[in-house]
Design an enzyme around this catalytic site. Structure first.
Site, PDB file in Angstrom:
ATOM      1  N   HIS A  98       0.805  -1.213   0.000  1.00  0.00           N
ATOM      2  CA  HIS A  98       0.000   0.000   0.000  1.00  0.00           C
ATOM      3  C   HIS A  98       0.843   1.271   0.000  1.00  0.00           C
ATOM      4  O   HIS A  98       1.811   1.390   0.759  1.00  0.00           O
ATOM      5  CB  HIS A  98      -0.888   0.053   1.252  1.00  0.00           C
ATOM      6  CG  HIS A  98      -1.825  -1.093   1.389  1.00  0.00           C
ATOM      7  ND1 HIS A  98      -1.540  -2.201   2.136  1.00  0.00           N
ATOM      8  CD2 HIS A  98      -3.043  -1.305   0.848  1.00  0.00           C
ATOM      9  CE1 HIS A  98      -2.546  -3.036   2.075  1.00  0.00           C
ATOM     10  NE2 HIS A  98      -3.474  -2.530   1.305  1.00  0.00           N
ATOM     11  N   HIS A 121      -4.165   7.143   3.853  1.00  0.00           N
ATOM     12  CA  HIS A 121      -4.736   5.932   4.431  1.00  0.00           C
ATOM     13  C   HIS A 121      -5.895   6.326   5.329  1.00  0.00           C
ATOM     14  O   HIS A 121      -5.701   6.933   6.370  1.00  0.00           O
ATOM     15  CB  HIS A 121      -3.682   5.158   5.230  1.00  0.00           C
ATOM     16  CG  HIS A 121      -4.113   3.756   5.551  1.00  0.00           C
ATOM     17  ND1 HIS A 121      -5.017   3.460   6.533  1.00  0.00           N
ATOM     18  CD2 HIS A 121      -3.784   2.564   4.986  1.00  0.00           C
ATOM     19  CE1 HIS A 121      -5.212   2.161   6.584  1.00  0.00           C
ATOM     20  NE2 HIS A 121      -4.476   1.592   5.652  1.00  0.00           N
TER      21      HIS A 121
END
Length: 279
Positions: free
Chosen positions: A26, A53
């Site tokens: 990620h 995030h």
């Protein structure tokens, strides 16, 4: 005899994109270490798209355009690599809002277009999860036309291999698929004493949140054993008759690179410690 490795292994030179398993992570382009699938959540703040995030107030990794420029710079230096990029459009913005940053970053020149038929070296396969329009941007592919995902942000350490997104998928056997392998736990708004002030402010405004379970990360990203990445890959193979095309993990560098050993096993190549790309 071909001696030029492709995506770090000679064996991949004659293997199709859909018959290979790639390690993904990620929000950060860890391409030098062997990551070949990049996934990021985008959020729009003051008319600019950022990689964040959950919330840009909590964790902001910078603009999507700057992030992609780093990827493209790496691809210039590593011409025998294929990189997959999955853009999470968390705010469901119109696809037009991605066009300028894809062009300004240089990604549009590297992006694979399906109608050109053959995927070649030094290309990026770029997906977006929502609001794709391949008539407008032919290289920004609709994720769920081409792949599906297992459940994401699991508190269940069994890591099931069933289809989670899209929820109405019926052709799973014919598409690429991604195994989400990140273990989380539920953080109560009342247990904030160890959090920073911005984190406390963020969680105080919302319901209980899911946070990465870093305590179990070595087991989670392990080669074998309960809740391991290796076990999920094997379970998915048993269920679907083929391994996942993408193994999406958190904190890939916290487990002595065991995720790359898992990828080597499922790709049936010899795991080589320390393979690196041009920085």
């Amino acid at each position: 005899m071909n001696t030029q490795a492709f995506n770090q292994y000679l064996e991949y030179c004659n293997r199709s994109y859909g018959n290979t398993t790639y390690v993904g992570t990620h929000n950060s382009p860890f391409l030098n270490d062997g990551i070949r699938m990049l996934q990021g959540q985008t959020h729009k703040v003051n008319n600019t798209l950022y990689n964040c995030h959950t919330s840009c107030d909590l964790l902001n990794a910078g603009t999507v355009e700057d992030y992609l420029k780093i990827v493209i710079d790496w691809m210039h230096k590593n011409p025998f690599e294929v990189v997959t990029i999955l853009i999470g459009s968390s705010d469901f913005v119109d696809v037009d809002e991605f066009q300028a940053l894809l062009e300004n970053s240089g990604l549009s020149k590297f992006a694979y277009i399906p109608e050109n038929n053959t995927l070649t070296y030094n290309e990026a396969v770029v997906f977006v999860d929502y609001n794709a329009d391949e008539k407008k941007i032919p290289y920004l592919l609709d994720e769920f036309t081409y792949m599906w995902e297992t459940p994401f942000s699991q508190t269940d350490a069994d890591f099931p291999c069933n289809i989670d997104r899209p929820p109405d998928e019926t052709g799973g056997e014919r598409k690429l698929y991604m195994a989400n392998h990140n273990l989380v736990f539920l953080l109560s708004p009342l247990s904030h004493s160890s959090l920073s002030r911005p984190e406390r402010q963020f969680f105080n405004l919302r319901k209980p949140a899911l946070v990465p379970n870093t305590i179990e990360i070595n087991r989670t990203n392990g080669v074998e054993g309960f809740s391991s990445l290796g076990l999920q890959a094997n379970s998915c193979d048993a269920m679907w008759g083929r391994y996942p095309n993408f193994l999406l993990v958190d904190f890939y560098d916290s487990s002595n690179s065991s995720i790359f050993e898992v990828a080597a096993k499922v790709n049936n190549v010899t795991y080589c410690v320390g393979i690196v790309a041009e920085k």
